[in-house]
Design a protein around this motif. Structure first.
Motif, PDB file in Angstrom:
ATOM      1  N   GLN A 276      91.807  -0.772   1.942  1.00 45.55           N
ATOM      2  CA  GLN A 276      91.931  -2.035   2.679  1.00 45.55           C
ATOM      3  C   GLN A 276      91.117  -3.130   2.002  1.00 45.55           C
ATOM      4  O   GLN A 276      91.562  -4.290   1.886  1.00 45.55           O
ATOM      5  CB  GLN A 276      91.472  -1.834   4.123  1.00 45.55           C
ATOM      6  N   GLU A 277      89.898  -2.755   1.554  1.00 40.67           N
ATOM      7  CA  GLU A 277      89.073  -3.728   0.836  1.00 40.67           C
ATOM      8  C   GLU A 277      89.762  -4.188  -0.451  1.00 40.67           C
ATOM      9  O   GLU A 277      89.747  -5.385  -0.790  1.00 40.67           O
ATOM     10  CB  GLU A 277      87.709  -3.110   0.504  1.00 40.67           C
ATOM     11  N   CYS A 278      90.365  -3.215  -1.152  1.00 42.41           N
ATOM     12  CA  CYS A 278      91.099  -3.558  -2.379  1.00 42.41           C
ATOM     13  C   CYS A 278      92.278  -4.482  -2.071  1.00 42.41           C
ATOM     14  O   CYS A 278      92.530  -5.450  -2.803  1.00 42.41           O
ATOM     15  CB  CYS A 278      91.585  -2.293  -3.074  1.00 42.41           C
ATOM     16  N   ASN A 279      92.979  -4.165  -0.994  1.00 44.56           N
ATOM     17  CA  ASN A 279      94.112  -5.018  -0.601  1.00 44.56           C
ATOM     18  C   ASN A 279      93.645  -6.430  -0.258  1.00 44.56           C
ATOM     19  O   ASN A 279      94.288  -7.418  -0.648  1.00 44.56           O
ATOM     20  CB  ASN A 279      94.841  -4.406   0.595  1.00 44.56           C
ATOM     21  N   ASN A 280      92.529  -6.513   0.480  1.00 45.72           N
ATOM     22  CA  ASN A 280      91.978  -7.829   0.813  1.00 45.72           C
ATOM     23  C   ASN A 280      91.570  -8.591  -0.445  1.00 45.72           C
ATOM     24  O   ASN A 280      91.802  -9.795  -0.569  1.00 45.72           O
ATOM     25  CB  ASN A 280      90.780  -7.675   1.750  1.00 45.72           C
ATOM     26  N   GLU A 281      90.930  -7.841  -1.380  1.00 48.71           N
ATOM     27  CA  GLU A 281      90.523  -8.473  -2.640  1.00 48.71           C
ATOM     28  C   GLU A 281      91.739  -8.938  -3.434  1.00 48.71           C
ATOM     29  O   GLU A 281      91.740 -10.034  -4.021  1.00 48.71           O
ATOM     30  CB  GLU A 281      89.697  -7.475  -3.459  1.00 48.71           C
ATOM     31  N   ILE A 282      92.787  -8.121  -3.428  1.00 49.01           N
ATOM     32  CA  ILE A 282      94.032  -8.488  -4.122  1.00 49.01           C
ATOM     33  C   ILE A 282      94.646  -9.737  -3.498  1.00 49.01           C
ATOM     34  O   ILE A 282      95.124 -10.639  -4.194  1.00 49.01           O
ATOM     35  CB  ILE A 282      95.025  -7.309  -4.106  1.00 49.01           C
ATOM     36  N   LEU A 283      94.616  -9.801  -2.152  1.00 46.29           N
ATOM     37  CA  LEU A 283      95.149 -10.976  -1.466  1.00 46.29           C
ATOM     38  C   LEU A 283      94.359 -12.228  -1.839  1.00 46.29           C
ATOM     39  O   LEU A 283      94.930 -13.298  -2.096  1.00 46.29           O
ATOM     40  CB  LEU A 283      95.116 -10.755   0.050  1.00 46.29           C
ATOM     41  N   LEU A 284      93.014 -12.085  -1.850  1.00 48.20           N
ATOM     42  CA  LEU A 284      92.179 -13.226  -2.224  1.00 48.20           C
ATOM     43  C   LEU A 284      92.447 -13.655  -3.663  1.00 48.20           C
ATOM     44  O   LEU A 284      92.554 -14.853  -3.957  1.00 48.20           O
ATOM     45  CB  LEU A 284      90.697 -12.871  -2.056  1.00 48.20           C
ATOM     46  N   GLN A 285      92.549 -12.665  -4.556  1.00 51.00           N
ATOM     47  CA  GLN A 285      92.834 -12.979  -5.959  1.00 51.00           C
ATOM     48  C   GLN A 285      94.209 -13.621  -6.113  1.00 51.00           C
ATOM     49  O   GLN A 285      94.387 -14.563  -6.900  1.00 51.00           O
ATOM     50  CB  GLN A 285      92.753 -11.702  -6.812  1.00 51.00           C
ATOM     51  N   SER A 286      95.178 -13.123  -5.364  1.00 54.92           N
ATOM     52  CA  SER A 286      96.527 -13.701  -5.422  1.00 54.92           C
ATOM     53  C   SER A 286      96.516 -15.143  -4.937  1.00 54.92           C
ATOM     54  O   SER A 286      97.157 -16.021  -5.533  1.00 54.92           O
ATOM     55  CB  SER A 286      97.492 -12.864  -4.578  1.00 54.92           C
ATOM     56  N   LYS A 287      95.776 -15.392  -3.850  1.00 52.74           N
ATOM     57  CA  LYS A 287      95.664 -16.755  -3.334  1.00 52.74           C
ATOM     58  C   LYS A 287      94.973 -17.657  -4.335  1.00 52.74           C
ATOM     59  O   LYS A 287      95.390 -18.803  -4.573  1.00 52.74           O
ATOM     60  CB  LYS A 287      94.881 -16.724  -2.016  1.00 52.74           C
ATOM     61  N   TYR A 288      93.901 -17.140  -4.965  1.00 49.57           N
ATOM     62  CA  TYR A 288      93.168 -17.919  -5.975  1.00 49.57           C
ATOM     63  C   TYR A 288      94.071 -18.238  -7.167  1.00 49.57           C
ATOM     64  O   TYR A 288      94.106 -19.384  -7.653  1.00 49.57           O
ATOM     65  CB  TYR A 288      91.950 -17.116  -6.423  1.00 49.57           C
ATOM     66  N   ILE A 289      94.824 -17.225  -7.619  1.00 50.23           N
ATOM     67  CA  ILE A 289      95.737 -17.425  -8.746  1.00 50.23           C
ATOM     68  C   ILE A 289      96.822 -18.440  -8.393  1.00 50.23           C
ATOM     69  O   ILE A 289      97.176 -19.312  -9.201  1.00 50.23           O
ATOM     70  CB  ILE A 289      96.365 -16.084  -9.172  1.00 50.23           C
ATOM     71  N   ALA A 290      97.346 -18.355  -7.158  1.00 48.66           N
ATOM     72  CA  ALA A 290      98.378 -19.299  -6.726  1.00 48.66           C
ATOM     73  C   ALA A 290      97.834 -20.732  -6.713  1.00 48.66           C
ATOM     74  O   ALA A 290      98.516 -21.670  -7.140  1.00 48.66           O
ATOM     75  CB  ALA A 290      98.891 -18.906  -5.340  1.00 48.66           C
ATOM     76  N   GLU A 291      96.595 -20.881  -6.221  1.00 50.46           N
ATOM     77  CA  GLU A 291      95.982 -22.217  -6.211  1.00 50.46           C
ATOM     78  C   GLU A 291      95.788 -22.739  -7.634  1.00 50.46           C
ATOM     79  O   GLU A 291      96.067 -23.918  -7.920  1.00 50.46           O
ATOM     80  CB  GLU A 291      94.634 -22.155  -5.488  1.00 50.46           C
ATOM     81  N   LYS A 292      95.316 -21.876  -8.534  1.00 49.49           N
ATOM     82  CA  LYS A 292      95.116 -22.284  -9.917  1.00 49.49           C
ATOM     83  C   LYS A 292      96.437 -22.632 -10.598  1.00 49.49           C
ATOM     84  O   LYS A 292      96.525 -23.586 -11.385  1.00 49.49           O
ATOM     85  CB  LYS A 292      94.397 -21.180 -10.702  1.00 49.49           C
ATOM     86  N   GLU A 293      97.485 -21.844 -10.299  1.00 55.76           N
ATOM     87  CA  GLU A 293      98.802 -22.138 -10.868  1.00 55.76           C
ATOM     88  C   GLU A 293      99.320 -23.480 -10.363  1.00 55.76           C
ATOM     89  O   GLU A 293      99.920 -24.255 -11.117  1.00 55.76           O
ATOM     90  CB  GLU A 293      99.789 -21.025 -10.516  1.00 55.76           C
ATOM     91  N   GLU A 294      99.059 -23.768  -9.072  1.00 55.49           N
ATOM     92  CA  GLU A 294      99.472 -25.069  -8.520  1.00 55.49           C
ATOM     93  C   GLU A 294      98.707 -26.204  -9.198  1.00 55.49           C
ATOM     94  O   GLU A 294      99.292 -27.233  -9.557  1.00 55.49           O
ATOM     95  CB  GLU A 294      99.218 -25.081  -7.013  1.00 55.49           C
ATOM     96  N   GLN A 295      97.389 -25.991  -9.374  1.00 56.04           N
ATOM     97  CA  GLN A 295      96.590 -27.010 -10.071  1.00 56.04           C
ATOM     98  C   GLN A 295      97.063 -27.191 -11.505  1.00 56.04           C
ATOM     99  O   GLN A 295      97.139 -28.309 -12.012  1.00 56.04           O
ATOM    100  CB  GLN A 295      95.111 -26.611 -10.045  1.00 56.04           C
ATOM    101  N   LEU A 296      97.392 -26.062 -12.163  1.00 57.92           N
ATOM    102  CA  LEU A 296      97.880 -26.128 -13.543  1.00 57.92           C
ATOM    103  C   LEU A 296      99.197 -26.887 -13.614  1.00 57.92           C
ATOM    104  O   LEU A 296      99.424 -27.688 -14.530  1.00 57.92           O
ATOM    105  CB  LEU A 296      98.041 -24.711 -14.096  1.00 57.92           C
TER     106      LEU A 296
END
Length: 226
Positions: free
Chosen positions: A64-84
């Motif tokens: 569950q912690e890994c899934n939460n971390e993956i979700l956070l990383q996915s959200k961070y990557i999505a934000e960075k891709e939007e900024q890019l």
């Protein structure tokens, strides 16, 4: 005979009684041992599966912690891709603006070069006209009693004398310059002549400067008799 059978039966009864007692006790002991063995086995299995369940709970928590971390990383990557994407869009817009600015500068340069060429051509033409005027200066002075002076703003002042027979030294004058189009322009005339605009137009049409000066002298002469 009956007396002999009776002790035998008695012995047989005692034997069965002892046998049952002995067998029952052994069965009880075996059952107790089996029960204790089963209890120990069940306790061992219970402890083993309890540990496994705890390990599985820990594993589930980690997953569950890994899934939460993956979700956070996915959200961070999505934000960075939007900024890019926004940065790429801005860069593209800036490149387009830079291209438009470069094109505008090039157009301005070309337009400026054309204007400079036109100005140079006009200056050359003006220079040639002024040279023609200067070349005729001596001739006019000798034949027409005309004096020419260069005054401010690159203007030429023409002074006629020997016009008025009553006062030969009385000056009759006009001032001539070249406008932005390179055409002759009479900026002043003393005394004023009604025909000066007509003579100026004819000069621009024919470019015959000598005839223009001669006609102005004639007009001044005519005016002196009025």
């Amino acid at each position: 005979t009956e007396d002999e059978i009776t002790p035998f039966e008695k012995d047989m009864k005692e034997f069965w009684i002892q046998f049952k007692i002995s067998y029952g006790t052994e069965q009880i002991n075996q059952t107790s041992a089996l029960r204790d063995s089963c209890k120990e086995t069940i306790e061992a299995l219970t402890e083993k599966w309890s540990r496994k369940l705890k390990e599985e709970d820990l594993m589930i928590d980690k997953i569950q912690e890994c899934n939460n971390e993956i979700l956070l990383q996915s959200k961070y990557i999505a934000e960075k891709e939007e900024q890019l994407t926004e940065i790429k869009l801005k860069l593209s817009q800036e490149e387009e603006q830079q291209k438009n600015l470069t094109d505008s500068i090039q157009e301005l340069k070309e337009e400026l070069m054309k204007k400079m060429e036109i100005k140079s051509s006009k200056n050359e033409a003006a220079k040639e006209k002024m040279e023609r005027v200067s070349k005729t200066k001596t001739l006019f002075k000798e034949r027409l009693a005309l004096e020419m002076r260069r005054i401010h703003d690159e203007q030429l002042q023409f002074i006629f004398r020997h016009i008025d027979h009553k006062d030969p030294d009385k000056p009759y004058m006009f001032t001539l310059s070249l406008n932005e189009q390179g055409d002759y322009d009479v900026t002043s005339c003393t005394p004023p002549l009604d025909c000066i605009a007509e003579l100026q137009l004819k000069l621009r049409e024919t470019n015959n400067f000598s005839a223009f000066v001669a006609n102005i002298r004639k007009a001044f002469t005519a005016l002196s008799y009025k």
